[in-house]
Design a protein around this motif. Structure first.
Motif, PDB file in Angstrom:
ATOM      1  N   ARG A 181      31.580   7.280 -25.579  1.00  0.00           N
ATOM      2  CA  ARG A 181      31.804   7.239 -24.128  1.00  0.00           C
ATOM      3  C   ARG A 181      33.118   7.966 -23.870  1.00  0.00           C
ATOM      4  NH1 ARG A 181      31.685   2.058 -20.094  1.00  0.00           N
ATOM      5  NH2 ARG A 181      32.453   3.201 -18.302  1.00  0.00           N
ATOM      6  N   SER A 182      33.045   9.022 -23.063  1.00  0.00           N
ATOM      7  CA  SER A 182      34.232   9.853 -22.911  1.00  0.00           C
ATOM      8  C   SER A 182      34.169  10.683 -21.640  1.00  0.00           C
ATOM      9  CB  SER A 182      34.328  10.790 -24.120  1.00  0.00           C
ATOM     10  OG  SER A 182      35.363  11.724 -23.952  1.00  0.00           O
ATOM     11  N   GLU A 183      35.357  11.011 -21.151  1.00  0.00           N
ATOM     12  CA  GLU A 183      35.474  11.926 -20.003  1.00  0.00           C
ATOM     13  C   GLU A 183      34.972  13.322 -20.370  1.00  0.00           C
ATOM     14  OE1 GLU A 183      36.396  11.175 -16.964  1.00  0.00           O
ATOM     15  OE2 GLU A 183      37.074   9.126 -17.345  1.00  0.00           O
ATOM     16  N   THR A 184      34.904  13.645 -21.658  1.00  0.00           N
ATOM     17  CA  THR A 184      34.462  14.978 -22.066  1.00  0.00           C
ATOM     18  C   THR A 184      32.955  15.158 -21.913  1.00  0.00           C
ATOM     19  OG1 THR A 184      34.756  16.691 -23.743  1.00  0.00           O
ATOM     20  CG2 THR A 184      34.052  14.544 -24.535  1.00  0.00           C
ATOM     21  N   VAL A 185      32.237  14.049 -21.725  1.00  0.00           N
ATOM     22  CA  VAL A 185      30.778  14.124 -21.561  1.00  0.00           C
ATOM     23  C   VAL A 185      30.451  14.651 -20.167  1.00  0.00           C
ATOM     24  CG1 VAL A 185      28.642  12.771 -21.446  1.00  0.00           C
ATOM     25  CG2 VAL A 185      30.327  12.293 -23.237  1.00  0.00           C
ATOM     26  N   LYS A 186      29.730  15.781 -20.124  1.00  0.00           N
ATOM     27  CA  LYS A 186      29.339  16.372 -18.848  1.00  0.00           C
ATOM     28  C   LYS A 186      28.016  15.798 -18.363  1.00  0.00           C
ATOM     29  CE  LYS A 186      29.653  20.852 -19.715  1.00  0.00           C
ATOM     30  NZ  LYS A 186      30.018  22.269 -19.788  1.00  0.00           N
ATOM     31  N   ARG A 187      27.145  15.428 -19.301  1.00  0.00           N
ATOM     32  CA  ARG A 187      25.878  14.788 -18.925  1.00  0.00           C
ATOM     33  C   ARG A 187      25.391  13.930 -20.078  1.00  0.00           C
ATOM     34  NH1 ARG A 187      21.006  18.835 -19.750  1.00  0.00           N
ATOM     35  NH2 ARG A 187      21.968  20.358 -21.105  1.00  0.00           N
ATOM     36  N   ASN A 188      24.755  12.841 -19.706  1.00  0.00           N
ATOM     37  CA  ASN A 188      24.216  11.952 -20.725  1.00  0.00           C
ATOM     38  C   ASN A 188      23.063  12.642 -21.438  1.00  0.00           C
ATOM     39  OD1 ASN A 188      26.006   9.966 -20.049  1.00  0.00           O
ATOM     40  ND2 ASN A 188      24.512   8.644 -19.049  1.00  0.00           N
ATOM     41  N   GLY A 189      22.972  12.361 -22.720  1.00  0.00           N
ATOM     42  CA  GLY A 189      21.894  12.949 -23.495  1.00  0.00           C
ATOM     43  C   GLY A 189      21.854  12.345 -24.874  1.00  0.00           C
ATOM     44  N   VAL A 190      21.046  12.965 -25.712  1.00  0.00           N
ATOM     45  CA  VAL A 190      20.877  12.478 -27.068  1.00  0.00           C
ATOM     46  C   VAL A 190      20.740  13.672 -28.007  1.00  0.00           C
ATOM     47  CG1 VAL A 190      18.360  12.272 -26.844  1.00  0.00           C
ATOM     48  CG2 VAL A 190      19.562  10.883 -28.528  1.00  0.00           C
ATOM     49  N   ALA A 191      21.341  13.530 -29.171  1.00  0.00           N
ATOM     50  CA  ALA A 191      21.160  14.509 -30.238  1.00  0.00           C
ATOM     51  C   ALA A 191      20.618  13.738 -31.432  1.00  0.00           C
ATOM     52  CB  ALA A 191      22.488  15.185 -30.592  1.00  0.00           C
TER      53      ALA A 191
ATOM     54  N   ASP B 251      36.060  17.992 -30.345  1.00  0.00           N
ATOM     55  CA  ASP B 251      37.039  17.065 -30.935  1.00  0.00           C
ATOM     56  C   ASP B 251      37.209  15.797 -30.101  1.00  0.00           C
ATOM     57  OD1 ASP B 251      37.452  18.672 -33.160  1.00  0.00           O
ATOM     58  OD2 ASP B 251      39.101  19.753 -32.220  1.00  0.00           O
ATOM     59  N   ALA B 252      37.253  15.938 -28.772  1.00  0.00           N
ATOM     60  CA  ALA B 252      37.398  14.753 -27.922  1.00  0.00           C
ATOM     61  C   ALA B 252      36.171  13.851 -28.048  1.00  0.00           C
ATOM     62  CB  ALA B 252      37.604  15.164 -26.467  1.00  0.00           C
ATOM     63  N   PHE B 253      34.991  14.440 -28.169  1.00  0.00           N
ATOM     64  CA  PHE B 253      33.786  13.632 -28.317  1.00  0.00           C
ATOM     65  C   PHE B 253      33.776  12.930 -29.675  1.00  0.00           C
ATOM     66  CE2 PHE B 253      29.208  13.011 -29.196  1.00  0.00           C
ATOM     67  CZ  PHE B 253      28.980  12.063 -28.201  1.00  0.00           C
ATOM     68  N   ILE B 254      34.177  13.634 -30.715  1.00  0.00           N
ATOM     69  CA  ILE B 254      34.255  13.003 -32.044  1.00  0.00           C
ATOM     70  C   ILE B 254      35.256  11.852 -32.024  1.00  0.00           C
ATOM     71  CG2 ILE B 254      34.976  13.363 -34.445  1.00  0.00           C
ATOM     72  CD1 ILE B 254      33.614  16.130 -34.285  1.00  0.00           C
ATOM     73  N   ASP B 255      36.372  12.037 -31.317  1.00  0.00           N
ATOM     74  CA  ASP B 255      37.341  10.933 -31.182  1.00  0.00           C
ATOM     75  C   ASP B 255      36.679   9.720 -30.532  1.00  0.00           C
ATOM     76  OD1 ASP B 255      39.333  12.455 -32.342  1.00  0.00           O
ATOM     77  OD2 ASP B 255      40.308  12.970 -30.441  1.00  0.00           O
ATOM     78  N   ALA B 256      35.859   9.956 -29.505  1.00  0.00           N
ATOM     79  CA  ALA B 256      35.160   8.853 -28.827  1.00  0.00           C
ATOM     80  C   ALA B 256      34.172   8.175 -29.781  1.00  0.00           C
ATOM     81  CB  ALA B 256      34.436   9.372 -27.585  1.00  0.00           C
ATOM     82  N   LEU B 257      33.513   8.961 -30.627  1.00  0.00           N
ATOM     83  CA  LEU B 257      32.602   8.384 -31.617  1.00  0.00           C
ATOM     84  C   LEU B 257      33.373   7.477 -32.583  1.00  0.00           C
ATOM     85  CD1 LEU B 257      30.487  11.561 -32.466  1.00  0.00           C
ATOM     86  CD2 LEU B 257      29.678   9.538 -31.221  1.00  0.00           C
ATOM     87  N   HIS B 258      34.517   7.952 -33.040  1.00  0.00           N
ATOM     88  CA  HIS B 258      35.342   7.144 -33.958  1.00  0.00           C
ATOM     89  C   HIS B 258      35.819   5.857 -33.285  1.00  0.00           C
ATOM     90  CE1 HIS B 258      35.414   9.709 -37.437  1.00  0.00           C
ATOM     91  NE2 HIS B 258      35.772  10.752 -36.706  1.00  0.00           N
ATOM     92  N   ASP B 259      36.207   5.958 -32.012  1.00  0.00           N
ATOM     93  CA  ASP B 259      36.641   4.758 -31.288  1.00  0.00           C
ATOM     94  C   ASP B 259      35.522   3.726 -31.261  1.00  0.00           C
ATOM     95  OD1 ASP B 259      39.109   5.895 -30.827  1.00  0.00           O
ATOM     96  OD2 ASP B 259      38.662   6.471 -28.748  1.00  0.00           O
ATOM     97  N   ARG B 260      34.295   4.176 -31.005  1.00  0.00           N
ATOM     98  CA  ARG B 260      33.157   3.248 -30.957  1.00  0.00           C
ATOM     99  C   ARG B 260      32.871   2.667 -32.345  1.00  0.00           C
ATOM    100  NH1 ARG B 260      30.268   0.165 -32.152  1.00  0.00           N
ATOM    101  NH2 ARG B 260      28.269  -0.480 -31.353  1.00  0.00           N
TER     102      ARG B 260
END
Length: 155
Positions: free
Chosen positions: A74-84, A47-56
């Motif tokens: 971009r969020s504090e919830t991200v533990k490591r950079n990556g791609v899906a 949910d926190a990551f989805i919130d960051a997506l919406h902010d962007r």
């Protein structure tokens, strides 16, 4: 990773590449990919990551045209950079620079630290160069599994 050593192979993860994704909305894609990123240890909270997506998304369209979208959070919830990556089974509505919807979604996780942002910009540049090639996009849109997606980026 050294600045100039970062490659697509460093970030392409078979476990975060989905093909034939059934989605009707951008929100469906966000949730599907965020859940996969969570399962694979890239983010601590869906949910926190989805919130960051919406902010962007509020800052402007992440559809870059040619049926491609590159949302990122971009969020504090991200533990490591990556791609899906999601190859959708049909085009869905997505705000874009050329008014096409999205069928190929490349979602980036971005850590909140400065280093995370720098890595993100390098990744974005690497992917953008590849996706500017029509042959790569065509191969991606027709990919049936993660191996075919990875192969398309190798060409």
């Amino acid at each position: 990773m050294a600045d100039n050593a970062l490659t697509l192979n460093d970030v392409l993860d078979r476990n975060t590449i989905l093909t034939d994704v059934k989605a009707e909305t951008k929100e469906d894609v966000f949730r599907t990919l965020a859940e996969r990123l969570f399962e694979q240890g890239y983010v601590e909270s869906v949910d926190a990551f989805i919130d960051a997506l919406h902010d962007r998304e509020k800052e402007g369209a992440t559809g870059i045209g040619n049926h491609i979208a590159i949302p990122h959070g971009r969020s504090e919830t991200v533990k490591r950079n990556g791609v899906a990556i999601a190859i959708l089974d049909h085009e869905i509505e997505w705000e874009s620079l050329d008014d096409t919807g999205a069928k190929l979604v490349v979602m980036f996780t971005v850590g909140a630290s400065g280093e995370g942002s720098n890595d993100h910009l390098r990744l974005l540049s690497l992917f953008a160069r590849k996706m500017a090639q029509q042959a790569v996009v065509d191969a991606l849109l027709q990919a049936k599994d993660a191996d075919e997606v990875i192969a398309a980026f190798q060409d």
